[in-house]
Scaffold this motif. Structure first.
Motif, PDB file in Angstrom:
ATOM      1  N   MET A 319       0.846  -1.202   0.000  1.00 26.03           N
ATOM      2  CA  MET A 319       0.000   0.000   0.000  1.00 26.03           C
ATOM      3  C   MET A 319       0.879   1.249   0.000  1.00 26.03           C
ATOM      4  O   MET A 319       0.652   2.190  -0.763  1.00 26.03           O
ATOM      5  CB  MET A 319      -0.911  -0.030   1.245  1.00 26.03           C
ATOM      6  N   VAL A 320       1.884   1.243   0.862  1.00 27.99           N
ATOM      7  CA  VAL A 320       2.752   2.413   0.983  1.00 27.99           C
ATOM      8  C   VAL A 320       3.535   2.635  -0.314  1.00 27.99           C
ATOM      9  O   VAL A 320       3.653   3.767  -0.803  1.00 27.99           O
ATOM     10  CB  VAL A 320       3.716   2.268   2.190  1.00 27.99           C
ATOM     11  N   GLN A 321       4.026   1.537  -0.892  1.00 25.67           N
ATOM     12  CA  GLN A 321       4.788   1.684  -2.145  1.00 25.67           C
ATOM     13  C   GLN A 321       3.892   2.194  -3.278  1.00 25.67           C
ATOM     14  O   GLN A 321       4.343   2.984  -4.115  1.00 25.67           O
ATOM     15  CB  GLN A 321       5.442   0.343  -2.518  1.00 25.67           C
ATOM     16  N   GLU A 322       2.649   1.775  -3.286  1.00 24.04           N
ATOM     17  CA  GLU A 322       1.719   2.268  -4.310  1.00 24.04           C
ATOM     18  C   GLU A 322       1.492   3.778  -4.128  1.00 24.04           C
ATOM     19  O   GLU A 322       1.418   4.526  -5.094  1.00 24.04           O
ATOM     20  CB  GLU A 322       0.386   1.509  -4.208  1.00 24.04           C
ATOM     21  N   ALA A 323       1.408   4.205  -2.874  1.00 27.02           N
ATOM     22  CA  ALA A 323       1.212   5.630  -2.591  1.00 27.02           C
ATOM     23  C   ALA A 323       2.429   6.442  -3.052  1.00 27.02           C
ATOM     24  O   ALA A 323       2.287   7.509  -3.660  1.00 27.02           O
ATOM     25  CB  ALA A 323       0.947   5.846  -1.106  1.00 27.02           C
ATOM     26  N   ILE A 324       3.617   5.922  -2.797  1.00 26.86           N
ATOM     27  CA  ILE A 324       4.842   6.620  -3.233  1.00 26.86           C
ATOM     28  C   ILE A 324       4.822   6.763  -4.753  1.00 26.86           C
ATOM     29  O   ILE A 324       5.060   7.839  -5.302  1.00 26.86           O
ATOM     30  CB  ILE A 324       6.095   5.855  -2.754  1.00 26.86           C
TER      31      ILE A 324
END
Ligand SMILES: Nc1ncnc2c1ncn2[C@@H]1O[C@H](COP(=O)(O)OP(=O)(O)OP(=O)(O)O)[C@@H](O)[C@H]1O
Ligand SMILES: Cc1ncsc1CCO
Ligand SMILES: [Mg+2]
Length: 538
Positions: A319-324
């Motif tokens: 999720m965090v990598q997608e946000a980045i």
């Protein structure tokens, strides 16, 4: 006559027949590459038997010669010699380098796959007669390498190899980065991968699938060629200046935030969520605490959207990598707060993984976190709190500058003194020549102080909420607004509010409320001339 000293390593195509789209061939893909800017070709055919390999090598060699491009053969020294290719590339588990050189003779190109600094030390000991270039990797995870023995090193690992080449004085050795390099990350890799002295940058990048597996290999190569020569990475739609601060700058920053009312997406720890949302509202901005993977692209596209990413207690990694990725793709800012960076091995790996996943606009941490990120830390962190003990201002300045320079971002290092350094170097990058004089020592840096405010360290998540403040200010800027000015304004306002709240409170409980009140008041009044915190250039 081929001269190995003048080889152009910039766009190095490595072949793989296993991924050709229907209607194409090894020959047609390499030809499309050569016609559109490939500067070096390596034949790497792991699954092909010798007879076919030699036949293909002869055809590809003839093709390369039409474009004056050297052909390198992977692993098979016999094949390279048989067809008189220009060079050979070997890995760590292939034939030992001195024997390869003995077979090849002095005039052929010899390349080596390198992932560790100890390997650089060996090549330096062998001297300039042995290795001509190294493939540094793997940078990111890739499907091209089956059963990889190494884990991805990220841009910071590449910087470590460039530094080792410098330390061991291997000036002759050229460098290409390899592994998981695609148009989505190539500019960032070229931008970030500069040695700490600023003297070395990469000579090129290697690609496999972007050309070999492309339905339109010509267009794909044109795209790669353009990225390699662009020279400016405008990763956020702001002005990446040279540390200038205009007299009216601070006031203007707040005016812009008031007008634009940025949406600040928080991916933050549970302790900070409510505090951060209230600070964001006090600063005329809109908070949204969201950890839903499927909405990050929609959020990032909202005008003035900004991401605060705090790793205190963390959302699912994907999720965090997608946000980045989402914020990077649309050129919107990300403020990163690596909470407890070196407290445990788990946090260390997690934060490093995120740091190698994208380009950050600002990294904010307490002194322990920034010292660890700079690898200048003397001790491991006990938890998420900043270290205590005597303050070494020179060391903190150095750490702030180093992290800013290596991640090409603005860095804020907090404590009694807040250090700010701008390592964005106007978004500039260039192959082979290093940083053109922009170094750790010359990037803009300043320190902010307001005397000791001990109680600021006695409430939880005060550093996290400085992160929210920075995100509001950066996010509120107009297009091409001054990034450095916004960060300085945020830190000055926050420190001044801390002072005011400390005078008004009766203990740490009321300090917390007084801090939100003071932020609200100073923001609303917008009179930077009355703020008590001051800054000094370093
Ligand atoms: N002794 C001090 N004097 C003045 N200001 C301080 C002091 N300690 C902290 N601050 C300020 O408090 C804020 C938080 O800084 P700190 O270094 O404590 O962050 P932190 O440890 O990451 O906080 P947290 O993890 O609780 O969010 C910063 O704005 C900093 O300037
Ligand atoms: C107390 C705490 N634990 C994880 S994050 C956090 C907030 C301060 O960093
Ligand atoms: Mg912190």
């Amino acid at each position: 006559m081929f001269d190995k000293k003048s080889v152009d390593y910039s766009l190095y195509l490595v072949t793989d027949s296993g991924m050709l789209p229907t209607g194409t061939s090894l020959y047609s893909q390499v030809k499309a590459g050569l016609e559109n800017g490939v500067t070096l070709v390596q034949l790497r055919e792991k699954e092909t038997d010798t007879k076919t390999f030699v036949e293909e090598a002869l055809k590809i060699h003839e093709l390369c010669q039409q474009f004056n491009v050297p052909l390198i053969i992977n692993d098979r020294i016999d094949v390279a010699l048989a067809i008189n290719a220009e060079g050979v590339h070997v890995g760590q588990d292939d034939m030992p380098i001195p024997l390869v050189r003995k077979l090849l003779g002095p005039n052929k190109i010899l390349g080596w796959s390198v992932g560790k600094t100890s390997e650089v030390e060996r090549l330096a000991q062998w001297g300039p007669e042995m290795i001509d270039y190294i493939g540094i990797g793997m940078v990111f995870a890739t499907s091209t390498k089956k059963n990889p023995k190494k884990s991805p090193m990220g841009p910071q690992g590449v910087i470590g190899i460039l530094n080792a080449l410098e330390t061991s004085k291997a000036t002759w050795c050229r460098t290409v980065a390899i592994g998981g390099l695609h148009p989505v990350n190539i500019e960032r890799v070229l931008y970030q991968c500069v040695s700490t002295s600023g003297k070395r940058s990469l000579d090129g990048i290697s690609v496999v699938s972007d050309i070999m597996a492309a339905a339109d290999a010509a267009a794909a190569t044109v795209n790669l060629h353009t990225l390699l020569r662009k020279k400016t990475f405008q990763f956020v739609d702001l002005y990446l200046g040279n540390g200038e601060l205009k007299p009216e700058g601070l006031k203007n920053v707040i005016e812009q935030v008031k007008q634009n009312r940025p949406l600040v997406q928080h991916i933050t720890n549970k302790v900070h969520q409510n505090f951060g949302a209230n600070v964001t509202l006090a600063l005329g901005s809109s908070p949204i605490m969201s950890e839903i993977k499927s909405e990050v692209h929609d959020l990032a596209r909202i005008p003035h959207a900004t991401l605060l990413l705090n790793t205190g207690s963390v959302a699912p990694l994907d999720m965090v990598q997608e946000a980045i990725l989402a914020y990077n793709q649309v050129g919107r800012p990300i403020v990163f707060d690596p909470v407890g960076y070196s407290a445990t091995e788990t946090r260390h790996v997690l934060n490093d993984t995120l740091l190698s996943s994208g380009q950050f606009t600002c990294i904010k941490g307490n002194s322990s976190e920034i010292l660890s990120l700079a690898k200048l830390s003397v001790e491991k962190m006990k938890g998420v709190d900043a270290h205590t003990g005597t303050i070494d201002k020179k060391l903190l300045e150095r750490a702030t500058r180093l992290v800013a320079y290596q991640y090409k971002t603005v860095v804020v290092c907090t404590g009694e003194y807040d250090f700010i350094a701008d390592g964005t170097v106007s978004g500039q990058y260039a192959l082979s020549v290093g940083s053109r004089g922009k170094t750790v020592e010359t990037i803009p840096c300043l320190v902010i102080e307001n005397g000791p405010i001990e109680i600021m360290g006695h409430i939880t998540a005060s550093g996290c909420s400085l992160g929210s403040t920075i995100a509001c200010f950066i996010g509120g800027l107009n297009t091409n607004g001054n990034l450095f000015e916004a960060v300085v304004a945020a830190v000055l306002l926050y420190k001044s509010a801390g002072k005011l709240a400390a005078e008004r409170c009766q203990g740490s409980g009321s300090f917390y409320f007084q801090l939100v009140d003071a932020l609200y008041q100073l923001f609303r009044d917008n009179k930077p001339e009355t703020w008590t915190a001051n800054f000094q250039r370093l």
